[in-house]
Design a protein around this motif. Structure first.
Motif, PDB file in Angstrom:
ATOM      1  N   HIS A 194       0.837  -1.201   0.000  1.00  7.01           N
ATOM      2  CA  HIS A 194       0.000   0.000   0.000  1.00  7.01           C
ATOM      3  C   HIS A 194       0.871   1.249   0.000  1.00  7.01           C
ATOM      4  O   HIS A 194       0.593   2.209  -0.736  1.00  7.01           O
ATOM      5  N   VAL A 195       1.930   1.256   0.797  1.00  8.74           N
ATOM      6  CA  VAL A 195       2.854   2.393   0.799  1.00  8.74           C
ATOM      7  C   VAL A 195       3.455   2.580  -0.592  1.00  8.74           C
ATOM      8  O   VAL A 195       3.592   3.714  -1.081  1.00  8.74           O
ATOM      9  N   GLY A 196       3.809   1.469  -1.235  1.00 15.08           N
ATOM     10  CA  GLY A 196       4.343   1.566  -2.585  1.00 15.08           C
ATOM     11  C   GLY A 196       3.378   2.239  -3.536  1.00 15.08           C
ATOM     12  O   GLY A 196       3.790   3.019  -4.414  1.00 15.08           O
ATOM     13  N   GLU A 197       2.090   1.977  -3.358  1.00 18.67           N
ATOM     14  CA  GLU A 197       1.092   2.597  -4.231  1.00 18.67           C
ATOM     15  C   GLU A 197       0.870   4.068  -3.878  1.00 18.67           C
ATOM     16  O   GLU A 197       0.595   4.888  -4.753  1.00 18.67           O
ATOM     17  N   VAL A 198       0.978   4.416  -2.600  1.00 13.88           N
ATOM     18  CA  VAL A 198       0.943   5.823  -2.206  1.00 13.88           C
ATOM     19  C   VAL A 198       2.099   6.566  -2.875  1.00 13.88           C
ATOM     20  O   VAL A 198       1.928   7.655  -3.442  1.00 13.88           O
ATOM     21  N   CYS A 199       3.285   5.972  -2.839  1.00  9.24           N
ATOM     22  CA  CYS A 199       4.453   6.575  -3.472  1.00  9.24           C
ATOM     23  C   CYS A 199       4.281   6.663  -4.984  1.00  9.24           C
ATOM     24  O   CYS A 199       4.699   7.642  -5.608  1.00  9.24           O
ATOM     25  N   ALA A 200       3.653   5.647  -5.578  1.00  4.30           N
ATOM     26  CA  ALA A 200       3.424   5.668  -7.028  1.00  4.30           C
ATOM     27  C   ALA A 200       2.531   6.831  -7.410  1.00  4.30           C
ATOM     28  O   ALA A 200       2.784   7.542  -8.396  1.00  4.30           O
ATOM     29  N   GLN A 201       1.459   7.058  -6.634  1.00  2.99           N
ATOM     30  CA  GLN A 201       0.583   8.199  -6.905  1.00  2.99           C
ATOM     31  C   GLN A 201       1.365   9.506  -6.835  1.00  2.99           C
ATOM     32  O   GLN A 201       1.213  10.389  -7.690  1.00  2.99           O
ATOM     33  N   ASN A 261       2.492   7.572   5.938  1.00  2.07           N
ATOM     34  CA  ASN A 261       2.068   7.788   4.555  1.00  2.07           C
ATOM     35  C   ASN A 261       2.212   9.239   4.075  1.00  2.07           C
ATOM     36  O   ASN A 261       2.640   9.464   2.938  1.00  2.07           O
ATOM     37  N   PRO A 262       1.875  10.253   4.897  1.00  2.00           N
ATOM     38  CA  PRO A 262       2.083  11.636   4.422  1.00  2.00           C
ATOM     39  C   PRO A 262       3.552  11.927   4.100  1.00  2.00           C
ATOM     40  O   PRO A 262       3.852  12.617   3.123  1.00  2.00           O
ATOM     41  N   LEU A 263       4.450  11.373   4.912  1.00  2.00           N
ATOM     42  CA  LEU A 263       5.883  11.569   4.661  1.00  2.00           C
ATOM     43  C   LEU A 263       6.309  10.861   3.380  1.00  2.00           C
ATOM     44  O   LEU A 263       7.050  11.416   2.556  1.00  2.00           O
ATOM     45  N   TRP A 264       5.825   9.615   3.209  1.00  2.00           N
ATOM     46  CA  TRP A 264       6.170   8.880   1.980  1.00  2.00           C
ATOM     47  C   TRP A 264       5.680   9.645   0.758  1.00  2.00           C
ATOM     48  O   TRP A 264       6.392   9.757  -0.248  1.00  2.00           O
ATOM     49  N   TYR A 265       4.464  10.197   0.836  1.00  2.00           N
ATOM     50  CA  TYR A 265       3.893  10.904  -0.314  1.00  2.00           C
ATOM     51  C   TYR A 265       4.721  12.144  -0.645  1.00  2.00           C
ATOM     52  O   TYR A 265       5.069  12.382  -1.810  1.00  2.00           O
ATOM     53  N   ALA A 266       5.032  12.933   0.365  1.00  2.47           N
ATOM     54  CA  ALA A 266       5.772  14.174   0.134  1.00  2.47           C
ATOM     55  C   ALA A 266       7.141  13.902  -0.485  1.00  2.47           C
ATOM     56  O   ALA A 266       7.548  14.574  -1.443  1.00  2.47           O
ATOM     57  N   GLY A 267       7.838  12.910   0.045  1.00  2.94           N
ATOM     58  CA  GLY A 267       9.154  12.584  -0.495  1.00  2.94           C
ATOM     59  C   GLY A 267       9.084  12.083  -1.917  1.00  2.94           C
ATOM     60  O   GLY A 267       9.891  12.479  -2.777  1.00  2.94           O
ATOM     61  N   ALA A 268       8.118  11.212  -2.204  1.00  2.00           N
ATOM     62  CA  ALA A 268       7.987  10.661  -3.548  1.00  2.00           C
ATOM     63  C   ALA A 268       7.573  11.737  -4.548  1.00  2.00           C
ATOM     64  O   ALA A 268       8.037  11.742  -5.695  1.00  2.00           O
TER      65      ALA A 268
END
Length: 208
Positions: A54-61, A109-116
């Protein structure tokens, strides 16, 4: 549109990814299969693996959004948006499977999204061939990562395995899309840095 409008749209997409259930056109793979009888350690392990996915998909978005935001050509921008839409189905499936297994999504997840997103925006600024090369290499690494999860999931958990298997097929298609649009081959050091970053993410997301 004002200068702020594109940024507002990006923020809206981030909030939807992080806090709103994702849509899906296709049924969740394996949803007609019976829920397997798993031991508590097996259930926790399966839920943790699905949390990583799921984290991988958050990062993909986030990556696709960042790359589309800075893409030079409209054709590449639209291709990235189409791929992002297909990835929202993966968000839906993994989130639902996590809930079925009694797990939770990553607290980071918010951190993963921002970095990606930042990485994607930088990749887009380097030009469409490099940006597409980043997509192709990311999807190749994700494919290998998902193959590893297929081996690690409990043998009885066919529901999770069906989800991961379909996700893997979709990632292969996205890599081929990037190559067909003119993806450049990334240098070895870039591929290594991507693998290291992915290792940090997957190790952390298993627990947090």
């Amino acid at each position: 549109m004002s200068l702020l409008d594109p940024l507002i749209l990006q923020l809206d997409q981030a909030l939807r990814t992080l806090f709103v259930p994702a849509p899906t056109k296709r049924p969740m793979p394996g949803e007609t299969l019976p829920e397997p009888e798993l031991t508590e350690p097996e259930r926790r392990h399966a839920a943790a693996l699905m949390r990583i996915d799921h984290v991988g998909e958050v990062c993909a978005q986030a990556l696709y959004a960042g790359q589309a935001f800075t893409a030079a050509s409209s054709a590449v921008r639209e291709a990235l948006k189409r791929a992002a839409w297909e990835e929202t189905e993966h968000l839906n499936w993994t989130e639902r499977r996590i809930e079925e297994l009694g797990g939770r999504k990553s607290l980071l997840n918010p951190l993963w999204y921002a970095g990606a997103w930042a990485i994607g925006a930088i990749a887009g600024k380097l030009g469409d061939p490099v940006s597409l090369g980043f997509v192709a290499e990311t999807e190749r690494q994700v494919e290998a990562h998902l193959e590893g999860h297929l081996r690690q999931l409990p043998a009885a958990d066919q529901r999770s395995q069906r989800i991961v298997d379909q996700m893997k097929a979709d990632e292969i298609a996205h890599a081929q899309m990037a190559i067909s649009l003119g993806a450049a081959e990334l240098p070895i050091f870039a591929k290594g840095a991507m693998k290291l970053a992915a290792k940090v993410m997957t190790t952390t997301a298993y627990w947090i």
